[in-house]
Structures are given as C-alpha cells and as structure tokens.
Design an enzyme around this catalytic site. Structure first.
Site, mmCIF file in Angstrom:
data_model
loop_
_atom_site.group_PDB
_atom_site.id
_atom_site.type_symbol
_atom_site.label_atom_id
_atom_site.label_comp_id
_atom_site.label_asym_id
_atom_site.label_seq_id
_atom_site.Cartn_x
_atom_site.Cartn_y
_atom_site.Cartn_z
ATOM 1 N N HIS A 1 0.667 -1.580 0.002
ATOM 2 C CA HIS A 1 -0.074 -0.090 0.271
ATOM 3 C C HIS A 1 0.635 1.102 -0.255
ATOM 4 C CE1 HIS A 1 -2.834 -2.808 2.211
ATOM 5 N NE2 HIS A 1 -3.150 -2.739 0.758
ATOM 6 N N GLU B 1 1.076 4.115 2.571
ATOM 7 C CA GLU B 1 1.756 4.058 4.611
ATOM 8 C C GLU B 1 3.049 2.942 4.106
ATOM 9 O OE1 GLU B 1 0.359 -0.634 4.902
ATOM 10 O OE2 GLU B 1 -2.185 0.695 4.373
ATOM 11 N N HIS C 1 2.785 -3.540 7.301
ATOM 12 C CA HIS C 1 2.213 -2.633 6.754
ATOM 13 C C HIS C 1 1.807 -0.981 7.948
ATOM 14 C CE1 HIS C 1 -0.982 -4.642 3.840
ATOM 15 N NE2 HIS C 1 -0.079 -5.439 4.576
ATOM 16 N N GLU D 1 1.419 -4.374 11.558
ATOM 17 C CA GLU D 1 1.343 -3.146 11.409
ATOM 18 C C GLU D 1 1.842 -2.270 12.499
ATOM 19 O OE1 GLU D 1 -1.862 -1.567 9.967
ATOM 20 O OE2 GLU D 1 -2.721 -4.197 9.217
#
Length: 1010
Positions: A786, A789, A885, A972
């Site tokens: 992504h 990010e 991420h 994350e």
C-alpha cells in the site's frame, strides 16, 4: 489438571449432570439435579463442572463437553432444567472470560451457543408475553437468559445475523412493547442487535414499537434520578439505530422529533455541566452527584448523535436551522464549554456540538465530481489462459469487489455518529470483533466454499530458480553484478531511471530522506480544536463562489515545462508579491490535484485519486508550498478524505521539511489540528446498484495551521514521513557499499511492475556452502504493498540497515541462522505516482493473492511465485512470513495472524485441546517473541488472529491457507505514536520505525529459542 481423564475423580454433581444430559427431557434423572439448582456450588464443584462441560468431551462420563451441554437445552425442558443449564453455561463462560482464556472462550462461541440461546429465548419470550398466570413465570430464568445472550454475544462476531436468522427480532419487539418491567440485560442486548442495519429497520417497522419507544423516552426525560437517566440513554440508543429506517424517520419528523430532541439537549446540557450557575452551590458544598452528571453527559452525547444523523437529510436539516440549532450550539460553545474540559466525555460534547453545527450548515457540491482525472494508464488485457485472468483489470479481482469492496484493513465500516454509542465493553468496530457488517449474503453461512486459488505449474516455476541459486551453489562467492553498476550513479540519475505516469516537474533532494529524525515530539494538544474551528467558521461571512484556484494539476500536468533541479532557497530570495502561497506536487510520490484559496490565509487542498482506481482512496498527501511570509498563520485543509475517523483528531500532526532548515530533517508541524466531516457532498457518483443510488458520499477534512519561520522558504508537507522508490534504489546501493564483511547480499529483479519498474528482492545471509544453506530456515519479509503506508518502508529500512551494516552478536546470529528473502517494495508504481492504496491496475494488490494475474498484477504474481517455489521446489516453508503495513487508526505496533479456531469457516476449527493444540499455538509464536524483545513498544492487546472471509485474498491469509505457513503475519505500525511504555505520549519518527525493524529481527531469534 491431570494429563488423562481416566485419572479424574468427578464429583457427584458432575456425574448427576452427565446422567441428566444423557436422559430424555422430563426423565427421572432430573430429580438428582433439582437440589443443586438454587444452592451455591462449592469451588471444587465449580472447577469440575468447568472441566467436564467447558470444552471437549471427557472420557468416563456418559455426556460431557460444551456441545453436549448446549444440546441439553433442546426439547421440552422444564423451567428448573433450563435454569440449571443456564447457570452452568454462565459459570463456564464467565470463568473463561475472567481468566482471559480466549481459546476456550472462543470454543464456546464456535459451538454456536448464541444460536441455541436464541431458540430457547424465542420460546421463552412468547411464553412471557402471552402468559396470563404471572406466578408461573420465573423471572430469574429470564435474567439468566438475557445475561448469557449479552455476554456471549459480545464475543460472537455474527450475533446480529444469528438473532435475525433465529427469528428473535420480532419476539424482542413484542416484549419491549408489551412489558413495563424488563430483565436488566435485555436492553443492552436489544441495543446490540439493533446495530445491524437490517435488524434496526425491522425493529423500527414493528407495529407499535416507535410509539412505545417515544413514550418511554418522554416518560424518562424529566427524571433527575441516575438510574432513570441511564435508562433514558439506552432508549436513545435504540432510537438512533431505528431512525436509520427511512419510513420511521419520516414518521417521526412529522411528529416534530427535531424540536423535542433540541429540548432534551438543552435540559441535559444544563444538568451535565457542574460549571453552570445552577450547579455551583451544590458543587461547593459537596452535594453534587458526579454519577448523575456523567449520566446526563451520556444522554447529551447520544442526543447530539441523533441530531447529527437527522441533519444528513434535507428536510430535517432545514427544520433544525429553523429551530436555530446553530445559535443554540454556538452559544453553548462560547459561554459554557470552556477550555477546562481537556479529555473525556465533556470534551466529546464540545466536538459533537461542533460537528452538529457543521452538519446544519448548507452543504456544498464537490467541485471535482464531474471532472475526469486527466492522468490515465492503458491497461493490458488478461488472456483466459493466464492464471487469475478475468479480462480487463476492472473485473480482475472478484474477491476484491464482492467480499470486502476493497476496504482497508483499518476501516471499521462504522458511521461517525455510531461511535457515540460504542462502550468500553463493546466489541463493535474492533478488528475481529462484532460489527454491523454482517449483512452480506456471503456471510449467511459459516462453512461456505473457499475462494478459488491458483498455483504455478513446474514449468512456470522454473523461471524463478535463479533467485534461489544459493541452494545449489552456496553463498561463498561474493556478488558483484549490481554493486559496480549502481555505485557510480548520482541521485539525479537514479531518479531519472524511475518510470512514472504522474507528471514530474522536479526531483526531490536526497537530503530529505538521509537526515534522521531523532527529535522526540509529543502528541499535539487536541483540546477544543473543533470548537475553535467551528466558532471561526460561524463568524466568517458566507463563502464566496468565486474562490481563487491557486493550483490545478489537471491543467498543469502536461504543460510542457522542463524538469530542472529545484534551486535551493536562500535568505535573500524575492517573493512573488502578485500571488499568495504557491503549491506543487509534480514530483515523485506527490499527491495534490487542486488548491483553492477560500480566505486570505486559508487554503483548501484536494488530493489526486489513485490512477485507474475502482474505489476512491484519499488519505496520503505530499505537496510543496512556497512564497510564504514569516510569522503569518496559514490554514491548510485537506478536504477530500473519506475515513470517518483519524488519529489526526487524537494528537497526530503532519510532517514538514524546510529547505532553509534542511539540517533539522522532517519535523511534525501544525497547530489546532482537527479531523471532521466537512460540507462537501458528492451526489453524482457512478451508480452501481439501486442501494448505492440512495447514498451520498461525504468528505472529511484534515485541518491545521502552520506558521512558517522563514520568508520565501520552500517547504514540503506530507501525511507521514515520505519514502520514495528512487530513495529505495539509492539506499540499496549505499547499504551494499557499507555492508559488513562476512555478509552475503544478492539483489535480484523478480519481475517488473505495470510501468516497467523493477521489483527487487534481496537475499541476505552469511557465506556458506550449499549444505549449510540447506540447514538454514528461510524468513520472507515484504512491505509497501500500500503506497500510502510509508511507515512500512522505514521499518524495512531499519531491517536492512541492521542486517547489512550492524555489527552485533544478534545480527551475526541472525545471518548465521537464517536466509532472508526480502521484497522491500511490492508496489513501486503506486509509490512513485503518489497513490494511497492501489497499483496502476487501480485495485488493492493485497486483495489478489489468491489469483494474481501475470499481466495485470505482476507484482503479486512474482511475490507469490517466490513463496510457492520455496515451499514446493526447495521444500521449505518460510520459518515466518511478515508483510509490513501501517494503521491509520491505532497506536503502537502489533500483528495480525491466523488462528483456525477463529475463522469464518467452521471447517477450519481445529481440535485445539487435542491433537491440534500444537498447530493452534503456532500463530502466537511471533507476538509472544515480540512481547519479550520489545515490550515497551509492542502492543499485544491490539493483536488479532481472526480469519475473515473478506481477507482470504490478502497476503497474510493466503500464505497461511494455501501454503500452510502457520507463522504468516501482517505487522501494523501506527502513523501517530505510542500509548505505552517510556514512549507513551510521543509521536513516532523514522528512528522509532527503524527500531521496530530491529525489534522484529530480534524476535526471530527469540522464536528460535523455543
């Protein structure tokens, strides 16, 4: 607890219960249970009951285990029988919850306790509603049933669906309408069930329900007793969720609901603040009831949420404006809600009143709603023979469209107003918890077919053999192929080799990325930012329709301007006095489409879409601003964000790089930062179906003030610390040059993106023979699927710097123990072109791992092939796979893993207490290691291990399911900062992110100890 059940001595109560479950209802076996129904159980009895009936079937007992216990509810049981079974189930579930035994707690949920209780409760409600002989009904049983429904329902992500499918919605409505005295746990469970849009609509349509609800609200409203005010809050929650039904809403608008709610708001506002004159005397003399004030506060928050919901509709909005809601809210904000309310419910009232003001202002048409974005990329056609091929890319991922509509992992699908009713014990909106998103037809069954997946055949896999040459040749020979080729490249040459679609006007300075950000910056103050903003807006004159467009990418994109290096600003630079601020984003990873000046120092910024995007993704921003004046407060407002909430409302700030203060690197910037739904509405979207035609798209603003320190500076402002593809290539060259002696590093190009940018993979270990390499486990790491990010790339930067350049015992052991396969940037095209979530294919690449298309998703096709080759040709499953991420709504950093016992699919449930126990524990290997190695930053409480159907096509789930890698994770990291340890209260910086990379590496050694 003994290792074998044969050694267990069961108490008499357990034996009687087992015999009771083995017999038919109404049998004589029930007689042995009767004496134990109302008496207290001893601790020994409790322990053995839990062991016998809490999870698996036990030997030496005729009937045992949770499934047998639930089966015992079926049939024509007496009230006494059901009371006993409810007491036993309550004992078991409460014990597991209090001991935080998530494994056994989930086992109860997976056994479908809610479905069983729904059937029993449905019969019970009809009996309770229609009975004429009150003494024949035991109220204790009703309390037990609703308590169990509520407590277990909080842990069951599908509870709302089960309530609907179990036919319990109508009986609950009847009970609410016909009975004055309701069990204590009934309303909390009824509210939870009403959160589902389908359930809420059905409840609102039930005959007599709304009249009864409004009658109860009006009866409770005048009370000043704490229990009654709390009861009013619960009824307002029911009103909120049932008002989403158009017919119900229209009826109540005719009944002047807006006028009544404003009266409720004024009454409870006065009662909730102990700073009011009417409360001052009692407060001074110590008679002020804080619990009562807190109850009034909850009523205020709920009432404002209802008014905000109503203000979404034109008729209600006009009525509220006629009732002078703006004047009421403005007066409240200015006179009574002072700066003393720093946090908590009082601060929420200030923000909610501010948001209500915005909702009641006249909406503005979204200025770009009919304008086509000029930047496009022609897409290849997928041939039918290509694995995963479905023709044009816009239909290439059926999983992406039908399962989760391309939703982000950090989107909770919760309306902004819904958040007013989320309580601390409520799992709604949490990753892996219950939510309102249970309405899709794909969720109607728990054991549906798995999505189809593709695998390469041996001939297709053969082309990936060069990326594993260490298994045949070892790593004793140094690798020179790329080093001498790239060492001579300048930064400009590296940037010019990067292929882009968005226009590039100039290249960014390399110092922007090389300067470390070691300064610790606290989270910004958010107190009353919304209040200040709304008062400022209310005091402004009406917005002009002739606002000046300062920057427009649509016209500037292809104006033929050359791409010179940006001149370095100096202190004697001359301002262009004919203009105000100047903007640009025509550089790598830039994202700015249009800037409109709405006041002398107030600029609205519109972000560019992801190229070819199927679903709107607006979050990442990165732009240049110049021609500023020193000590002038400028307001920047990014106006086309889409998420309903953001860490920008909790203390996060954007980052800024000043060319005149380049030695400071990136710093957090912005005062009075707030995040809110603005006045723009898009009503001209392409309609896909009838339901979507009824929906409007609302936009959210990130608003902040910046006071520049230098006149004529050139500054860059971004959502988070940028990390470009060109910098990755430059950094890899530098790291290879700086790497330690005795480190083997090979750089391979495993494929090319749609625009032709190389997708690179690094193999890192120590020099060794092929035989030694064969004995080493392989760790696969990836990042930046992504583009927005960027924190993922800084974590990866920390990993690479430590593995290649750090001289320590830990790093030596890591390289000696493992072979690392690292793909530092999966989606280079998205990064280069300033996208937030998509590749040039216009879709989320983390939703095509099940069936990647070689022509349309070459990035994922290559990454998945690497893992398949490792598993099937090298015959080594990855020791661990981590996909890195960033999370836009949570603090600290944490992981998501895969627990078969917590899967959407019933067939995935392993026997966690028997032969499958080892497998069930494997998903905890990495988080347990991270808790040991970096407890000060890692937040274990945010970790989730559920397997949602919507995530089947993601990297984490697909690597686990298709290749059997139990230690497959998503890591994350927050964009904002930390809530725990010595870093608590500070925003994260690039040095922190690199340390997270080092933490992750240390955790692999910790895993290897066990």
């Amino acid at each position: 607890m003994p290792d074998e059940d044969t050694k267990q001595t069961w108490c008499q109560l357990v034996v009687n219960t087992s015999n009771f479950l083995a017999e038919q209802p109404q049998s004589r076996a029930a007689d042995a249970i009767l004496p134990s129904i109302n008496r207290a159980w001893t601790e020994e009895e409790k322990h053995e009951l839990i062991e016998a009936f809490g999870h698996k079937k036990r030997t030496n007992l005729a009937k045992s285990g949770i499934k047998c216990l639930l089966l015992g509810f079926e049939g024509d049981r007496t009230q006494a029988d059901v009371i006993f079974l409810c007491r036993l189930l309550d004992l078991i579930f409460t014990h597991f919850s209090n001991d935080n035994d998530r494994k056994k707690e989930k086992y109860v949920v997976k056994a479908d306790a809610i479905a069983t209780l729904c059937r029993i409760t449905r019969k019970r409600v009809f009996l309770t509603v229609d009975v004429t002989d009150e003494p024949a009904i035991d109220p204790y049983l009703d309390e037990l049933l609703w308590k169990l429904m509520h407590s277990i329902g909080l842990k069951d992500s599908r509870v709302n669906l089960k309530v609907r499918m179990g036919g319990l919605v109508t009986p609950m409505c009847k009970l609410f309408v016909r009975k004055d005295e309701l069990p204590e746990a009934f309303l909390p469970f009824f509210i939870k069930a009403s959160r589902s849009p389908r359930n809420g609509q059905a409840i609102g349509r039930h005959e007599g329900f709304m009249q009864r609800l409004m009658a109860k609200i009006k009866m409770l409203d005048p009370s000043d007793q704490t229990p009654q005010v709390l009861l009013l809050d619960k009824h307002l929650q029911l009103l909120f969720f049932t008002l989403k039904n158009k017919r119900t809403r229209t009826h109540l608008l005719r009944e002047n609901i807006c006028k009544y709610l404003l009266e409720v708001l004024r009454r409870h506002l006065a009662a909730s603040s102990n700073s009011r004159p009417t409360r001052l005397l009692s407060s001074l003399f110590g008679t002020f009831d804080k619990s009562l004030s807190a109850a009034h506060t909850e009523v205020v928050i709920g009432t404002i949420a209802i008014l905000r919901l109503l203000s979404n509709f034109k008729k209600a909005r006009e009525e509220l404006k006629n009732l002078q809601v703006l004047e009421i809210c403005s007066r409240e904000l200015k006179e009574f809600w002072s700066d003393e309310w720093k946090t908590g419910p009082k601060a929420r009232i200030v923000d909610s009143l501010s948001a209500l003001c915005l909702r009641c202002m006249s909406p503005l048409p979204y200025p770009l709603e009919t304008r086509r974005f000029p930047v496009d990329f022609p897409l290849p056609t997928a041939t039918p023979s290509t694995p995963g091929g479905h023709g044009r890319v816009r239909n290439s991922s059926s999983i992406n469209i039908s399962f989760d509509n391309g939703r982000s992992s950090d989107e909770d699908n919760m309306d902004e107003e819904d958040e007013a009713f989320v309580r601390d014990d409520d799992e709604d909106g949490k990753e892996g918890g219950a939510s309102d998103d249970d309405e899709g037809k794909d969720d109607e069954e728990t054991n549906g077919a798995l999505p189809k997946t593709t695998r390469l055949n041996p001939q297709q896999l053969a082309k990936y053999a060069p990326f594993f040459v260490e298994n045949e040749q070892g790593t004793l020979q140094p690798t020179f192929s790329m080093m001498y080729q790239t060492n001579q490249e300048t930064w400009r040459t590296t940037c010019e080799k990067t292929r882009h679609v968005m226009p590039i006007h100039h290249h960014l300075p390399i110092e922007m990325f090389n300067t470390p950000t070691r300064v610790r910056e606290k989270t910004a103050k958010t107190t009353n930012n919304m209040k200040k903003m709304i008062i400022e807006e209310l005091d402004k004159p009406e917005r002009s329709t002739n606002n000046q467009v300062i920057f427009d990418l649509d016209t500037a994109a292809f104006d033929g301007l050359p791409g010179p290096e940006l001149p370095f600003p100096s202190a004697n630079v001359k301002l262009d006095t004919s203009k105000d601020l100047q903007f640009d984003s025509r550089f790598e990873s830039g994202n700015l489409r249009m800037v409109v000046q709405v006041a002398p120092t107030h600029y609205e910024l519109f972000l560019s879409p992801d190229v070819n995007q199927l679903r709107d993704h607006y979050q990442w921003f990165f732009f240049q601003v110049s021609n500023m004046r020193k000590s002038v407060k400028y307001t920047f407002e990014v106006v086309n964000c889409l998420k309903t909430s953001s860490l920008y409302s909790q203390g996060m700030q954007p980052v800024m790089y000043s060319m005149m203060e380049a030695a400071n690197g990136w710093r957090r910037t912005g005062e009075n930062v707030c995040y809110f739904r603005n006045l723009y509405i898009n009503e001209n979207e392409e309609k896909k179906n009838l339901e979507e035609q009824k929906k409007k798209k609302y936009y959210y603003s990130i608003r902040f003030n910046v006071t520049f320190q230098n006149t004529g500076d050139i500054c860059y402002i971004a959502y988070h610390y940028p990390y470009t593809y060109s910098f990755l290539n430059s950094s890899l060259c530098l790291l290879r040059k700086r790497k330690q002696e005795g480190v083997y590093c090979r750089e391979d190009v495993i494929g090319h993106s749609l625009a032709g940018n190389p997708i690179k993979m690094l193999t890192i270990t120590t020099p060794a023979s092929a035989a030694d390499i064969a004995n080493r486990e392989v760790i696969v790491l990836s990042a930046r699927v992504h583009p927005g990010e960027t924190n993922a790339s800084w974590i990866m930067q920390g990993i690479l710097e430590n593995l290649l350049c750090r001289q320590s015992n830990e790093m030596y052991r890591l390289r000696e123990t493992f072979v690392f396969k690292i793909i530092p940037m999966i989606n280079p095209d998205g990064v280069i072109n300033g996208s937030h979530r998509c590749s040039l294919a216009g879709i989320d690449l983390n939703r095509v791992w099940d069936r990647p298309n070689e022509a349309l998703h070459p990035e994922i096709f290559a990454c998945k092939a690497i893992i398949q080759y490792l598993c099937e040709v090298v015959n080594k499953k990855p020791y661990v796979y981590v996909d890195i991420h960033g999370h836009s709504k949570k603090w600290d950093y944490f992981v998501y893993g895969n627990n078969a016992a917590d899967s959407w699919r019933a067939d995935d449930l392993v026997d966690v207490l028997g032969t499958g126990q080892l497998e069930e524990e494997q998903h905890l290997a990495l988080p347990r290691a991270l808790e040991v190695t970096c407890a000060g930053r890692f937040n274990a409480s945010e970790c989730r291990f559920n397997v949602a159907r919507a995530k089947e096509s993601s990297a984490r789930v697909n690597v686990w399911r298709q290749f059997g890698v139990a230690t497959s994770y998503t890591l994350e990291s927050t964009f904002c900062g930390f809530h725990k340890g010595q870093n608590s209260g500070y925003q994260i910086n690039t040095s922190d992110l690199k340390e997270i990379g080092r933490d992750l590496l240390h955790s692999f050694l910790e895993m290897n100890k066990n």
